[in-house]
Design a protein around this motif. Structure first.
Motif, mmCIF file in Angstrom:
data_model
loop_
_atom_site.group_PDB
_atom_site.id
_atom_site.type_symbol
_atom_site.label_atom_id
_atom_site.label_comp_id
_atom_site.label_asym_id
_atom_site.label_seq_id
_atom_site.Cartn_x
_atom_site.Cartn_y
_atom_site.Cartn_z
ATOM 1 N N ARG A 1 0.845 -1.244 -0.104
ATOM 2 C CA ARG A 1 0.058 -0.161 -0.110
ATOM 3 C C ARG A 1 0.947 1.330 -0.081
ATOM 4 N NH1 ARG A 1 -5.382 -0.958 1.544
ATOM 5 N NH2 ARG A 1 -5.785 -3.218 1.995
ATOM 6 N N PRO A 2 1.841 1.528 -0.879
ATOM 7 C CA PRO A 2 2.645 2.533 -0.906
ATOM 8 C C PRO A 2 1.815 3.653 -1.389
ATOM 9 C CG PRO A 2 2.851 1.404 -3.101
ATOM 10 C CD PRO A 2 2.065 0.515 -2.073
ATOM 11 N N THR A 3 2.069 4.897 -0.822
ATOM 12 C CA THR A 3 1.293 6.180 -1.312
ATOM 13 C C THR A 3 2.330 7.189 -2.121
ATOM 14 O OG1 THR A 3 1.931 7.417 1.102
ATOM 15 C CG2 THR A 3 -0.404 6.356 0.980
ATOM 16 N N ARG A 4 3.601 7.008 -1.748
ATOM 17 C CA ARG A 4 4.647 7.750 -2.583
ATOM 18 C C ARG A 4 5.519 6.825 -3.351
ATOM 19 N NH1 ARG A 4 7.952 12.223 -1.311
ATOM 20 N NH2 ARG A 4 7.223 12.761 -3.420
ATOM 21 N N ILE A 5 5.454 6.903 -4.704
ATOM 22 C CA ILE A 5 6.015 6.014 -5.660
ATOM 23 C C ILE A 5 7.090 6.635 -6.425
ATOM 24 C CG2 ILE A 5 5.825 4.089 -7.505
ATOM 25 C CD1 ILE A 5 3.220 3.253 -6.317
ATOM 26 N N LEU A 6 8.311 6.009 -6.755
ATOM 27 C CA LEU A 6 9.145 6.700 -7.694
ATOM 28 C C LEU A 6 9.567 5.744 -8.527
ATOM 29 C CD1 LEU A 6 11.364 8.675 -8.866
ATOM 30 C CD2 LEU A 6 12.897 7.787 -7.204
ATOM 31 N N LEU B 1 -4.205 0.915 -6.895
ATOM 32 C CA LEU B 1 -4.139 1.830 -5.668
ATOM 33 C C LEU B 1 -5.290 2.558 -5.339
ATOM 34 C CD1 LEU B 1 -0.254 2.918 -5.580
ATOM 35 C CD2 LEU B 1 -1.412 1.400 -3.920
ATOM 36 N N PRO B 2 -5.736 2.809 -4.198
ATOM 37 C CA PRO B 2 -6.862 3.825 -4.032
ATOM 38 C C PRO B 2 -6.592 5.242 -4.132
ATOM 39 C CG PRO B 2 -6.346 2.704 -1.906
ATOM 40 C CD PRO B 2 -5.357 2.078 -2.948
ATOM 41 N N ALA B 3 -5.304 5.456 -3.880
ATOM 42 C CA ALA B 3 -4.907 6.927 -3.747
ATOM 43 C C ALA B 3 -3.382 7.135 -3.666
ATOM 44 C CB ALA B 3 -5.516 7.818 -2.487
ATOM 45 N N GLY B 4 -2.691 7.963 -3.904
ATOM 46 C CA GLY B 4 -1.039 8.291 -3.926
ATOM 47 C C GLY B 4 -0.878 9.048 -4.931
ATOM 48 N N GLU B 5 0.636 8.964 -5.102
ATOM 49 C CA GLU B 5 1.613 9.987 -5.785
ATOM 50 C C GLU B 5 2.558 8.874 -6.606
ATOM 51 O OE1 GLU B 5 3.326 13.184 -3.771
ATOM 52 O OE2 GLU B 5 1.513 13.636 -2.831
ATOM 53 N N ILE B 6 2.617 9.131 -7.750
ATOM 54 C CA ILE B 6 3.763 8.494 -8.735
ATOM 55 C C ILE B 6 4.556 9.629 -9.295
ATOM 56 C CG2 ILE B 6 4.342 6.875 -10.284
ATOM 57 C CD1 ILE B 6 1.674 5.492 -9.901
ATOM 58 N N PRO C 1 10.316 11.054 1.430
ATOM 59 C CA PRO C 1 10.455 9.888 1.381
ATOM 60 C C PRO C 1 9.559 8.876 0.426
ATOM 61 C CG PRO C 1 9.453 10.395 3.245
ATOM 62 C CD PRO C 1 9.310 11.593 2.676
ATOM 63 N N TYR C 2 10.134 8.206 -0.229
ATOM 64 C CA TYR C 2 9.204 7.063 -1.124
ATOM 65 C C TYR C 2 8.892 5.889 -0.491
ATOM 66 C CZ TYR C 2 9.804 10.582 -5.053
ATOM 67 O OH TYR C 2 9.784 11.580 -5.834
ATOM 68 N N ASP C 3 7.783 5.258 -0.799
ATOM 69 C CA ASP C 3 7.499 3.945 -0.152
ATOM 70 C C ASP C 3 7.935 2.761 -1.169
ATOM 71 O OD1 ASP C 3 5.689 5.228 2.102
ATOM 72 O OD2 ASP C 3 4.468 5.526 0.518
ATOM 73 N N PHE C 4 8.068 3.055 -2.196
ATOM 74 C CA PHE C 4 8.268 2.231 -3.281
ATOM 75 C C PHE C 4 8.991 2.722 -4.530
ATOM 76 C CE2 PHE C 4 6.990 -0.546 -6.766
ATOM 77 C CZ PHE C 4 7.018 -1.729 -6.256
#
Ligand code: SAM
Length: 224
Positions: A58-63, A80-85, A131-134
Motif C-alpha cells: 500500500r505505497p502512497t508515494r512511488i518513484l 491503488l486507492p490513492a497516492g502519488e507517482i 521519502p518514497y514507499d516504493f
C-alpha cells in the motif's frame, strides 16, 4: 516470450499467463500500442506481481525510473486507492505519449496523481524529495547502480525497491548466452545484483519471472 525463454521454461510462462486476469479498456490499449510500436513494457506476470505488491505494501508515494509510454505506472496507479507517482523518462517522444496516457488516466482515476519528469533519471532524481514507499527501476540496464545511488536515500525505512530485467535474457546467469554487444550490461548488472544482495540495509530476493525481478526491502537499521 523469446527473451524469457532462457529464464523460465516457456510452457510455465504460457500456463501462468492463462491464469492472469484479462486486460481490458485503457490498459489493454496501452499494451496493444506498446507491442505495435516495439515499446518494451513489463511482462504480464510482472504486472500481476506489481499489483500484488501494491495491495500488500500500500505505497502512497512511488518513484519510477523508466516510464516509457506509461504502462507500468498505470498498472501501479490502478492498483491503488490513492497516492502519488513520480515517474522519469529520458526520451522526449516516448514521454509525450506517456503524458497523453496519464492525462487520460486522470479522467477516470484521479485519486492517484502521476507526475512525469522528462530527462536522465541520474539528474532528475536530485530534484525530487523523499521519502518514497516504493521505487521501481526499469530503465537503462547498465545504469542500475547509478539509479539506485540516487533513489536509495529517498526510500523510507520499510520501503521497497523493485528492479526489473535483472536476469537480462538469461545472460546474467549463463556466460554461454552473452552476446558481445551486451558484455558491459552483463558485467554491470552482476555488480548491481551483488551490491543489492550484500547491502547491509537491504533484504533482497531475486525472482526468475519475466526477464528477472529483484525485490529489495529497506530495513529499519543495519542488520535488523
Ligand atoms: C523498459 S522501458 C520502461 C518500461 C515501463 N516501465 C513499462 O513497463 O511500461 C525503459 C525506459 O527507460 C528509459 N530510460 C533509459 N535510460 C534512462 C535514464 N537514464 N533516465 C530515464 N529514463 C531512461 C528509456 O527511454 C525507456 O523508455
Amino acid at each position: 516470450m523469446e527473451n524469457e525463454a532462457k529464464i523460465v521454461y516457456p510452457a510455465t510462462t504460457a500456463y501462468v499467463r492463462t491464469l492472469l486476469p484479462k486486460s481490458e479498456g485503457y490498459l489493454l490499449r496501452l499494451e496493444e500500442e506498446a507491442h505495435r510500436d516495439g515499446v518494451p513494457i513489463i511482462q504480464p506476470e510482472v504486472a500481476q506481481y506489481m499489483r500484488v505488491l501494491m495491495q500488500l505494501h500500500r505505497p502512497t508515494r512511488i518513484l519510477e525510473i523508466g516510464a516509457a509510454t506509461g504502462y507500468s505506472a498505470s498498472v501501479m496507479a490502478l492498483s491503488l486507492p490513492a497516492g502519488e507517482i513520480d515517474t522519469i523518462e529520458l526520451n522526449a517522444e516516448t514521454a509525450r505519449i506517456a503524458a497523453e496516457h496519464f492525462e487520460e488516466l486522470a479522467t477516470f482515476h484521479p485519486e492517484v496523481s502521476v507526475r512525469l519528469h522528462v530527462g536522465p533519471a541520474e539528474a532528475v532524481i536530485s530534484d525530487l524529495k523523499g521519502p518514497y514507499d516504493f521505487v521501481f527501476i526499469d530503465a537503462a540496464k547498465a545504469h542500475y547502480s547509478a539509479f539506485f545511488e540516487g533513489a536509495y536515500p529517498l526510500v523510507r525505512p520499510g520501503g521497497l525497491i523493485v528492479s526489473d530485467n535483472v536476469l537480462f535474457r538469461g545472460m546474467i546467469t549463463d556466460d554461454a548466452l552473452i552476446l558481445p554487444k551486451y558484455k558491459t550490461i552483463v558485467k554491470r548488472m552482476r555488480q548491481y545484483l551483488e551490491m543489492i544482495s550484500e547491502h547491509s540495509r537491504l533484504t533482497t530476493s531475486i525472482l526468475s519471472i519475466g526477464d528477472g525481478v529483484a525485490l529489495s526491502y529497506k530495513r529499519e537499521a543495519d542488520g535488523a
